[in-house]
Motif scaffolding. Sequence first.
Motif, mmCIF file in Angstrom:
data_model
loop_
_atom_site.group_PDB
_atom_site.id
_atom_site.type_symbol
_atom_site.label_atom_id
_atom_site.label_comp_id
_atom_site.label_asym_id
_atom_site.label_seq_id
_atom_site.Cartn_x
_atom_site.Cartn_y
_atom_site.Cartn_z
ATOM 1 N N GLY A 57 17.202 5.455 8.921
ATOM 2 C CA GLY A 57 16.270 6.572 8.916
ATOM 3 C C GLY A 57 15.540 6.768 7.607
ATOM 4 O O GLY A 57 14.721 7.688 7.481
ATOM 5 N N LYS A 58 15.803 5.896 6.601
ATOM 6 C CA LYS A 58 15.129 6.005 5.309
ATOM 7 C C LYS A 58 14.548 4.650 4.902
ATOM 8 O O LYS A 58 14.997 3.603 5.359
ATOM 9 C CB LYS A 58 16.082 6.526 4.236
ATOM 10 C CG LYS A 58 16.585 7.919 4.532
ATOM 11 C CD LYS A 58 17.122 8.588 3.293
ATOM 12 C CE LYS A 58 17.420 10.055 3.603
ATOM 13 N NZ LYS A 58 17.647 10.850 2.405
ATOM 14 N N ILE A 59 13.575 4.701 4.009
ATOM 15 C CA ILE A 59 12.941 3.480 3.530
ATOM 16 C C ILE A 59 12.590 3.618 2.051
ATOM 17 O O ILE A 59 12.276 4.717 1.571
ATOM 18 C CB ILE A 59 11.664 3.150 4.346
ATOM 19 C CG1 ILE A 59 11.099 1.783 3.929
ATOM 20 C CG2 ILE A 59 10.609 4.247 4.204
ATOM 21 C CD1 ILE A 59 9.975 1.282 4.812
ATOM 22 N N ASP A 60 12.681 2.514 1.341
ATOM 23 C CA ASP A 60 12.224 2.439 -0.046
ATOM 24 C C ASP A 60 10.710 2.254 -0.006
ATOM 25 O O ASP A 60 10.207 1.282 0.558
ATOM 26 C CB ASP A 60 12.900 1.242 -0.724
ATOM 27 C CG ASP A 60 12.575 1.144 -2.198
ATOM 28 O OD1 ASP A 60 11.476 1.571 -2.597
ATOM 29 O OD2 ASP A 60 13.414 0.615 -2.944
ATOM 30 N N LEU A 61 9.982 3.168 -0.607
ATOM 31 C CA LEU A 61 8.528 3.113 -0.558
ATOM 32 C C LEU A 61 7.963 1.896 -1.273
ATOM 33 O O LEU A 61 6.834 1.468 -0.974
ATOM 34 C CB LEU A 61 7.921 4.392 -1.144
ATOM 35 C CG LEU A 61 8.179 5.667 -0.329
ATOM 36 C CD1 LEU A 61 7.587 6.881 -1.033
ATOM 37 C CD2 LEU A 61 7.610 5.540 1.086
ATOM 38 N N ASP A 62 8.720 1.309 -2.204
ATOM 39 C CA ASP A 62 8.271 0.068 -2.831
ATOM 40 C C ASP A 62 8.232 -1.067 -1.816
ATOM 41 O O ASP A 62 7.362 -1.942 -1.866
ATOM 42 C CB ASP A 62 9.181 -0.308 -3.995
ATOM 43 C CG ASP A 62 8.996 0.610 -5.194
ATOM 44 O OD1 ASP A 62 7.924 1.249 -5.292
ATOM 45 O OD2 ASP A 62 9.913 0.697 -6.023
ATOM 46 N N VAL A 63 9.176 -1.068 -0.880
ATOM 47 C CA VAL A 63 9.185 -2.061 0.189
ATOM 48 C C VAL A 63 7.989 -1.840 1.114
ATOM 49 O O VAL A 63 7.304 -2.791 1.517
ATOM 50 C CB VAL A 63 10.499 -2.012 0.987
ATOM 51 C CG1 VAL A 63 10.425 -2.909 2.225
ATOM 52 C CG2 VAL A 63 11.670 -2.422 0.102
ATOM 53 N N LEU A 64 7.718 -0.583 1.438
ATOM 54 C CA LEU A 64 6.567 -0.277 2.289
ATOM 55 C C LEU A 64 5.262 -0.692 1.606
ATOM 56 O O LEU A 64 4.369 -1.255 2.249
ATOM 57 C CB LEU A 64 6.543 1.216 2.624
ATOM 58 C CG LEU A 64 5.405 1.688 3.554
ATOM 59 C CD1 LEU A 64 5.396 0.915 4.859
ATOM 60 C CD2 LEU A 64 5.524 3.196 3.805
ATOM 61 N N ASP A 65 5.148 -0.446 0.300
ATOM 62 C CA ASP A 65 3.944 -0.849 -0.420
ATOM 63 C C ASP A 65 3.776 -2.373 -0.392
ATOM 64 O O ASP A 65 2.653 -2.870 -0.241
ATOM 65 C CB ASP A 65 4.013 -0.378 -1.874
ATOM 66 C CG ASP A 65 3.740 1.117 -2.005
ATOM 67 O OD1 ASP A 65 3.260 1.722 -1.013
ATOM 68 O OD2 ASP A 65 4.025 1.678 -3.079
ATOM 69 N N TYR A 66 4.880 -3.094 -0.542
ATOM 70 C CA TYR A 66 4.814 -4.559 -0.486
ATOM 71 C C TYR A 66 4.356 -5.012 0.904
ATOM 72 O O TYR A 66 3.530 -5.926 1.027
ATOM 73 C CB TYR A 66 6.176 -5.143 -0.802
ATOM 74 C CG TYR A 66 6.234 -6.659 -0.737
ATOM 75 C CD1 TYR A 66 5.848 -7.428 -1.830
ATOM 76 C CD2 TYR A 66 6.669 -7.307 0.423
ATOM 77 C CE1 TYR A 66 5.880 -8.810 -1.773
ATOM 78 C CE2 TYR A 66 6.704 -8.693 0.484
ATOM 79 C CZ TYR A 66 6.318 -9.432 -0.609
ATOM 80 O OH TYR A 66 6.351 -10.819 -0.536
ATOM 81 N N MET A 67 4.883 -4.358 1.915
ATOM 82 C CA MET A 67 4.510 -4.669 3.299
ATOM 83 C C MET A 67 3.013 -4.484 3.528
ATOM 84 O O MET A 67 2.351 -5.291 4.177
ATOM 85 C CB MET A 67 5.313 -3.782 4.258
ATOM 86 C CG MET A 67 5.186 -4.151 5.724
ATOM 87 S SD MET A 67 6.048 -2.964 6.792
ATOM 88 C CE MET A 67 7.726 -3.126 6.214
ATOM 89 N N LYS A 68 2.448 -3.423 2.954
ATOM 90 C CA LYS A 68 1.029 -3.145 3.113
ATOM 91 C C LYS A 68 0.159 -4.235 2.466
ATOM 92 O O LYS A 68 -0.919 -4.548 2.955
ATOM 93 C CB LYS A 68 0.678 -1.799 2.461
ATOM 94 C CG LYS A 68 1.283 -0.574 3.112
ATOM 95 C CD LYS A 68 0.913 0.656 2.285
ATOM 96 C CE LYS A 68 1.661 1.883 2.730
ATOM 97 N NZ LYS A 68 1.338 3.035 1.859
ATOM 98 N N LYS A 69 0.636 -4.776 1.349
ATOM 99 C CA LYS A 69 -0.158 -5.746 0.592
ATOM 100 C C LYS A 69 -0.081 -7.156 1.158
ATOM 101 O O LYS A 69 -0.895 -8.000 0.798
ATOM 102 C CB LYS A 69 0.291 -5.766 -0.869
ATOM 103 C CG LYS A 69 0.034 -4.451 -1.601
ATOM 104 C CD LYS A 69 0.647 -4.495 -2.990
ATOM 105 C CE LYS A 69 0.464 -3.153 -3.708
ATOM 106 N NZ LYS A 69 1.126 -3.153 -5.037
ATOM 107 N N GLN A 70 0.907 -7.414 2.010
ATOM 108 C CA GLN A 70 1.063 -8.761 2.553
ATOM 109 C C GLN A 70 -0.100 -9.144 3.449
ATOM 110 O O GLN A 70 -0.562 -8.333 4.244
ATOM 111 C CB GLN A 70 2.362 -8.861 3.349
ATOM 112 C CG GLN A 70 3.595 -9.078 2.501
ATOM 113 C CD GLN A 70 4.814 -9.291 3.360
ATOM 114 O OE1 GLN A 70 5.178 -8.410 4.149
ATOM 115 N NE2 GLN A 70 5.448 -10.425 3.217
#
Length: 279
Positions: free
Chosen positions: A266-279
Motif C-alpha cells: 500500500g506504499k511506494i517510494d516516490l524515487d521509484v515512481l519518478d524513475y518509472m516516469k522517466k523510463q
Amino acid sequence: MTFSIVGYDPKEKEWGVAVQSKFLGVGAVVPFAKAGIGVVATQSYANTAYGPEAFQLFSEGKLAEEVIEMITSRDEDKDLRQVGVIDANGNAASFTGEKCYDWAGGIVGEHFAAQGNILVDEQTVQAMAKTFQETSGTLAERLLAALNAGQEAGGDSRGQQSAALLVVKEAGGYGGYNDRFIDLRVDDHPEPIKELIRVFGLQQLYFAPAKPDRMATIEGHVKEELVAHLRRHGYLELYVDEESIHKALTRYIHTENFEARELERGKIDLDVLDYMKKQ
C-alpha cells in the motif's frame, strides 16, 4: 598521472577514496580500503603492495605517519611513489617521492589526505582539500565533490580517462556480507568524474534506503500516476484493484532490482515512481 583523496567519517565509521587519472582502469590499481583498519591510495608508478602492507601495519596498531614511513623506507623506488593513507582512528598522512613528475604534492587535514602528480599545478590538491572540508553530506558525496573540484581546478595535466570511488564500512556491502559499501569504477570515459557521479546517483537509487519524506501511500494522484505508468510498462492490465496494483508494483520492483526500496503493502517510494516516469 593521478590525483586522489582519502577520507574518513568518524560518525558513520566509513573509510573511502576517490581517484581520477589519465590511465585505464585506475580503480584496479590505486584504491585500497578495509573497514576498521584504514584506507590507502597508492599512485605514481603505484606500488600495489602498499595496500596489504599498510593494512598489516594498521592492524598492529601503527598510526598513519608511522605506516607511511615504514612502507616507503623499504621500497627502493620510493622516490617515484606517491601515497595517501588514513588509519583506523582517522589520522591521515601523505607522501610524495622526490622524483614524482611535476606538479606533485599533497595536503593533509583532519580526516583526509589529498595528493596528485603530473598536475597542472598545486590548485588541484588545494581545491580537493578545501571542498572536502567545506562540503556537507555523506563521505562518498564529499569525496566526489572534492574530486570534481580538483578536476575543475586543473586536474591531471595529460587529461582524463578513468575514475573510481571506494567506501567501506562494517557489514556495509550487499546483503551485509562484506564491507564494500560503495565500489564504483569508470574505466575509460572522456569525462570519467562526471560519469562516476552519474553512476553514484544510480547506486544510491538502487541501494540506499528509502527516505521517510519520500514514502507515500498509494492513493489519489500517486495511485493514478502509478497505474498509468505500470500500464505503460506492461505490468498492469485494464482491470485494476488493490491486489493487481500490489502484484504489478512488486513485479516491477523485482524486475528493476529495487528490492532495497520496497515498502510495506500500500506504499511506494516516490524515487521509484519518478524513475518509472522517466523510463
